[in-house]
Design a protein around this motif. Structure first.
Motif, short mmCIF file in Angstrom:
data_model
loop_
_atom_site.label_atom_id
_atom_site.label_comp_id
_atom_site.label_asym_id
_atom_site.label_seq_id
_atom_site.Cartn_x
_atom_site.Cartn_y
_atom_site.Cartn_z
N GLY A 1 0.82 -1.21 0.00
CA GLY A 1 0.00 0.00 0.00
C GLY A 1 0.85 1.26 0.00
O GLY A 1 0.61 2.19 -0.78
N LEU A 2 1.85 1.33 0.88
CA LEU A 2 2.73 2.50 0.95
C LEU A 2 3.57 2.64 -0.31
O LEU A 2 3.80 3.75 -0.81
CB LEU A 2 3.63 2.40 2.17
N LEU A 3 4.03 1.51 -0.87
CA LEU A 3 4.86 1.53 -2.08
C LEU A 3 4.08 2.10 -3.26
O LEU A 3 4.55 3.01 -3.96
CB LEU A 3 5.35 0.12 -2.38
N VAL A 4 2.89 1.56 -3.49
CA VAL A 4 2.07 2.01 -4.62
C VAL A 4 1.62 3.45 -4.41
O VAL A 4 1.62 4.27 -5.34
CB VAL A 4 0.86 1.07 -4.83
N ALA A 5 1.24 3.81 -3.17
CA ALA A 5 0.81 5.18 -2.88
C ALA A 5 1.94 6.17 -3.16
O ALA A 5 1.70 7.26 -3.71
CB ALA A 5 0.37 5.29 -1.43
N THR A 6 3.16 5.81 -2.81
CA THR A 6 4.30 6.70 -3.05
C THR A 6 4.52 6.91 -4.53
O THR A 6 4.70 8.04 -5.01
CB THR A 6 5.58 6.10 -2.41
N SER A 7 4.50 5.82 -5.32
CA SER A 7 4.72 5.95 -6.76
C SER A 7 3.64 6.77 -7.44
O SER A 7 3.93 7.67 -8.24
CB SER A 7 4.77 4.55 -7.41
N VAL A 8 2.38 6.48 -7.12
CA VAL A 8 1.29 7.21 -7.76
C VAL A 8 1.34 8.69 -7.37
O VAL A 8 1.15 9.58 -8.23
CB VAL A 8 -0.07 6.59 -7.38
N SER A 9 1.62 8.99 -6.11
CA SER A 9 1.70 10.39 -5.67
C SER A 9 2.83 11.13 -6.38
O SER A 9 2.68 12.29 -6.77
CB SER A 9 1.89 10.46 -4.15
N LEU A 10 3.96 10.46 -6.53
CA LEU A 10 5.09 11.09 -7.24
C LEU A 10 4.74 11.34 -8.70
O LEU A 10 5.10 12.38 -9.27
CB LEU A 10 6.33 10.20 -7.14
N LEU A 11 4.03 10.40 -9.33
CA LEU A 11 3.65 10.57 -10.73
C LEU A 11 2.62 11.69 -10.89
O LEU A 11 2.66 12.44 -11.87
CB LEU A 11 3.08 9.26 -11.28
N VAL A 12 1.72 11.82 -9.92
CA VAL A 12 0.66 12.85 -10.01
C VAL A 12 1.20 14.23 -9.67
O VAL A 12 0.93 15.22 -10.37
CB VAL A 12 -0.51 12.48 -9.08
N PHE A 13 1.99 14.33 -8.58
CA PHE A 13 2.42 15.63 -8.07
C PHE A 13 3.87 15.97 -8.39
O PHE A 13 4.27 17.12 -8.26
CB PHE A 13 2.22 15.69 -6.55
N GLY A 14 4.67 14.98 -8.78
CA GLY A 14 6.06 15.24 -9.11
C GLY A 14 6.98 15.31 -7.91
O GLY A 14 8.20 15.37 -8.06
N GLU A 15 6.41 15.31 -6.69
CA GLU A 15 7.19 15.38 -5.46
C GLU A 15 6.34 14.87 -4.32
O GLU A 15 5.12 14.69 -4.46
CB GLU A 15 7.64 16.82 -5.18
N LEU A 16 6.98 14.63 -3.19
CA LEU A 16 6.26 14.11 -2.03
C LEU A 16 6.68 14.93 -0.81
O LEU A 16 7.86 15.10 -0.55
CB LEU A 16 6.62 12.63 -1.82
N HIS A 17 5.68 15.45 -0.11
CA HIS A 17 5.98 16.27 1.07
C HIS A 17 6.22 15.37 2.28
O HIS A 17 5.64 14.30 2.41
CB HIS A 17 4.82 17.23 1.36
N LEU A 18 7.08 15.84 3.17
CA LEU A 18 7.42 15.07 4.36
C LEU A 18 6.19 14.87 5.25
O LEU A 18 6.04 13.82 5.89
CB LEU A 18 8.52 15.79 5.14
N VAL A 19 5.29 15.85 5.30
CA VAL A 19 4.08 15.70 6.10
C VAL A 19 3.20 14.57 5.55
O VAL A 19 2.55 13.85 6.31
CB VAL A 19 3.29 17.03 6.14
N THR A 20 3.20 14.40 4.23
CA THR A 20 2.45 13.30 3.63
C THR A 20 3.00 11.96 4.10
O THR A 20 2.24 11.02 4.37
CB THR A 20 2.52 13.38 2.09
N LEU A 21 4.31 11.85 4.21
CA LEU A 21 4.92 10.61 4.69
C LEU A 21 4.59 10.37 6.16
O LEU A 21 4.38 9.23 6.57
CB LEU A 21 6.43 10.66 4.48
N VAL A 22 4.56 11.45 6.95
CA VAL A 22 4.18 11.29 8.35
C VAL A 22 2.74 10.78 8.44
O VAL A 22 2.43 9.85 9.20
CB VAL A 22 4.31 12.63 9.11
N PHE A 23 1.85 11.38 7.65
CA PHE A 23 0.46 10.93 7.63
C PHE A 23 0.38 9.50 7.10
O PHE A 23 -0.41 8.69 7.58
CB PHE A 23 -0.37 11.87 6.76
N LEU B 1 -4.78 2.67 0.44
CA LEU B 1 -5.81 1.76 0.95
C LEU B 1 -6.30 0.81 -0.13
O LEU B 1 -6.48 -0.40 0.12
CB LEU B 1 -6.99 2.57 1.50
N VAL B 2 -6.49 1.32 -1.34
CA VAL B 2 -6.93 0.45 -2.43
C VAL B 2 -5.85 -0.60 -2.73
O VAL B 2 -6.16 -1.78 -2.95
CB VAL B 2 -7.23 1.29 -3.70
N ALA B 3 -4.59 -0.18 -2.73
CA ALA B 3 -3.50 -1.12 -3.01
C ALA B 3 -3.42 -2.21 -1.94
O ALA B 3 -3.22 -3.39 -2.25
CB ALA B 3 -2.17 -0.37 -3.11
#
Length: 762
Positions: free
Chosen positions: A289-311, A382-384
């Motif tokens: 779940g975390l792996l797929v969420a990270t990849s999709v978020s990076l593809l959609v937004f181009g970056e990942l915020h540290l607060v997103t990782l905390v959440f 969650l879906v992943a």
């Protein structure tokens, strides 16, 4: 085609997707050397209605993100200078500036001296326009016989009234920093015998880069200790300091929340299922779940915020629900029975997953980039995790019978302790709840001020305030953006604005104070020339000798020359240059703290001038979306009720009512606990909607008082969520803390109340 064959094919396809995400993550974090974003401004909404204001805010933030300013001293000037030398020596090769070369001082005169006739202070301009020739002659003779303040460039005859010296002195008074012994120094305005050395640290990259922060912090701390070793006080200010604290805090919380959730969940599943295989598979579903969420978020937004990782670390507790539900239902069944069990479970678990994802997806409605990233990350994760449980678990959970454990039987059997309320019992529950909600409503306070979400340490904020007091620096939260079609129109509009602002007795820091428009330069030069022609005969008569005419000069001060000179450094960051369809700059203010003053500033209506109050705008936006999301929450309940009615018909209220009551009671308890309600208390109620309804779905599907598996699944799910979000309530980031605390209370209440609403005959 039977379910087992379909599952095997889908499992293969899912394996390809997961491996692709694994490769993407390995490339991004390993090869590309990507790093989480720590800039808190990136989490805030951009001003889409006024893109010029958004671009100006970002430009100021970018300029500030590279600079740290340090004041060293607090005693005699010599001591401050000695401490500054120790500071710089310990700082090493980090780019820093404290000394001022004679060449820099000469560069100022070389830039402004040729155009001195066109440089007048407002007071000098007014005096030239209104004073009599005799009055001006008296002033000119005083400047000849008793020269005061400031350098005189050229012969007395070239600047009879020493106007250039007055202009330079006014520029110097715009800052409290002075050059003393070739160093940048200042004195405390409240205690003049307390002196400070000023050190400017300019980072080569952004202060939000985690790598740059990690490289700078040890050296900066060593330099601070070296200065304190000389008995000096050290006051630091700058965006990189706040970014470093936020990054360190977020990384610490990722480890704390992630590790705490994992340890708690491991302990629960080992107790419930005894075997290591369920634990490993549940961990696998969360990791996917975390792996797929990270990849999709990076593809959609181009970056990942540290607060997103905390959440995302807190998401572990929710993602675990699907695995625990699978193994709760699998207990006591032989291997071949898993497919029959799965056939019964798929509709129920899919409905539960859909309601939870709806709750997370609703977070994307406010125009907050940070919330949208969290919403996408959470929903995808969650879906992943759900897909992993559905397609991989039946193939990996072993071929034997999964015997129930004593702990699982005991925990699942606790369901029988709850009464199923009806009639008088239900009335008592609602009356007691109504009294508690009324008590909470009487204590409810709402405050949408964005400053309530400030998470920096008090010591750092105190340093920032002391620095602002000593430097008397203008604020960066409210300012004007001025735009023109070209550079000269921009400067003319700035001059019109600054004249009005000074008429309101406000402190102003503007580019046009250093770089007058050509129109003003020509007008001032013409005024000086006119009054000089009138003055010379009077002065010649008083002196008894002719007064030579000033040397003619057609020089003009152009923006390009000013920007290239060290003289532009004090306000260079306010020159935004090409922005949108024109050229723009920023005018900063001092003394605009009161609400009445800000309202008057917002009411100014000048061509090309835009008022920006970032604190007020974001706070207002938080308030509007708090109200809007409260309405969306009601809409979410209506949509969820419709989805439940498709499955449970008229009994669907029994799955929804406990969560609705839990939401109302949560807000009441937060109010009674002294919490000030804001948007980040409302948003988690959307997630509670999805989580709480899941409990109702699982229990209503098998409502019997002596059914063990549904209550075991629900209790494990609630415990896992409480572990993850309970730890999030300990976060030092106020928004995350509000999220965690709200869900900590709400999830517990939803779990506690749901069995009470099951049918009495069950």
């Amino acid at each position: 085609m039977n379910l087992e064959l379909v599952t095997r094919r889908l499992a293969g396809l899912w394996l390809v997707v997961v491996l692709a995400c694994l490769a993407h993550n390995a490339w991004y974090w390993g090869v590309h050397k990507g790093a989480p974003v720590t800039d808190m401004l990136a989490m805030l909404p951009r001003d889409e209605q006024r893109p010029m204001a958004a671009q100006a805010t970002q430009a100021l933030a970018d300029a500030g993100a590279r600079r740290i300013t340090v004041l060293i001293g607090g005693g005699e000037a010599v001591q401050a200078q000695r401490a500054a030398d120790a500071f710089l020596q310990a700082l090493g090769d980090v780019p820093a500036r404290h000394r001022v070369d004679a060449s820099d001082q000469q560069a100022w005169l070389q830039l402004f001296a040729p155009v001195r006739a066109g440089l007048l202070t407002p007071q000098a301009r007014e005096r030239l326009a209104n004073a009599s020739t005799d009055e001006l002659a008296d002033q000119a003779l005083a400047a000849l016989y008793q020269p005061v303040g400031g350098p005189r460039v050229g012969a007395w005859a070239d600047d009879l009234l020493n106007l250039f010296s007055q202009w330079l002195a006014e520029r110097g008074q715009s800052s409290r920093v002075r050059v003393q012994d070739g160093r940048l120094m200042l004195a405390d305005p409240a205690t003049p015998d307390h002196h400070y050395a000023l050190v400017l640290i300019e980072l080569p990259g952004s202060g939000f880069e985690v790598g740059a922060q990690q490289a700078l912090q040890p050296r900066l701390e060593a330099a601070v200790q070296a200065a304190r070793g000389q008995g000096a006080k050290v006051i630091r200010a700058g965006v990189p300091l706040f970014a470093a604290v936020a990054a360190e805090q977020a990384q610490r919380e990722i480890h704390t929340i992630g590790a705490g959730s994992l340890v708690g969940i491991v302990a629960l599943t080992l107790l419930a299922f005894r075997s290591l295989r369920p634990r490993l598979l549940v961990a696998l579903s969360m990791a996917v779940g975390l792996l797929v969420a990270t990849s999709v978020s990076l593809l959609v937004f181009g970056e990942l915020h540290l607060v997103t990782l905390v959440f995302g670390a807190s998401l572990l507790g929710v993602a675990e629900n699907y695995g625990s539900n699978y193994f709760s239902a699998r207990q006591g069944l032989a291997a071949h029975e898993r497919w029959t069990m799965l056939t019964r479970q798929i509709p129920v678990v899919t409905l539960a997953m859909a309601t939870t994802v709806i709750g997370y997806a609703l977070l994307a409605l406010p125009p907050f980039p940070g919330l949208r990233q969290i919403a996408v990350f959470s929903a995808v994760g969650l879906v992943a995790a759900f897909v992993t449980v559905l397609w991989w678990f039946p193939l990996l959970d072993g071929n034997g019978r999964m015997a129930p454990t004593r702990f699982a039987d005991w925990l699942g059997s606790r369901r029988a302790l709850w009464p199923s309320l009806r009639g008088r019992g239900m009335a008592v529950l609602f009356v007691a709840s109504a009294l508690l909600i009324a008590a909470g409503a009487s204590r409810l306070r709402v405050d949408d001020d964005i400053r309530q979400l400030q998470s920096a340490p008090a010591s750092l904020i105190a340093e920032q305030r002391e620095f602002a007091r000593l430097m008397q620096a203008p604020g960066l939260a409210q300012f004007f953006v001025v735009q023109g079609r070209d550079e000269q129109e921009l400067l003319q509009r700035e001059e019109t604005l600054t004249a009005q602002l000074r008429g309101m007795r406000l402190g102003v820091q503007a580019v046009s104070d250093w770089l007058p428009s050509l129109q003003r330069q020509h007008a001032d030069a013409a005024l000086v020339s006119l009054r000089a022609v009138e003055l010379r005969p009077v002065l010649a008569e008083r002196l008894g000798q002719p007064v030579a005419a000033a040397a003619a000069s057609a020089a003009e001060l152009a923006p390009a020359d000013w920007l290239a000179s060290p003289a532009s450094e004090p306000v260079r960051a306010q020159w935004l240059g090409r922005l949108g369809d024109g050229v723009a700059s920023v005018v900063l203010l001092r003394g605009a703290e009161s609400a009445d003053t800000r309202a008057a500033l917002a009411a100014l209506n000048l061509a090309g001038v835009t008022w920006v109050d970032k604190v007020g705008e974001v706070s207002g936006l938080l308030g509007r979306y708090r109200q809007l999301m409260s309405g969306v929450l009601v809409l979410g309940f209506a949509i969820t009720w419709a989805a439940l009615a498709w499955r449970f018909g008229l009994a669907s209220w029994r799955a929804l009512a406990p969560t609705a009551l839990a939401c109302a009671l949560t807000v009441a308890l937060l109010a009674l606990a002294g919490q000030t309600l804001q948007l980040f208390h409302i948003l988690p109620l959307l997630i509670l909607l999805g989580l709480g309804v899941d409990y109702g779905i699982f229990l209503l599907e098998q409502p019997g008082r002596h059914e063990i598996r549904p209550f075991l699944s629900v209790t494990l799910a609630a415990a896992s969520t409480l572990l993850s979000f309970g730890l999030l309530a300990l976060s030092g980031t106020p928004a995350l803390q509000a999220f965690g605390l709200t869900l900590l209370i709400g999830v517990f209440l939803a779990w506690l109340l749901t069995p009470l609403f099951l049918p009495p005959h069950a």
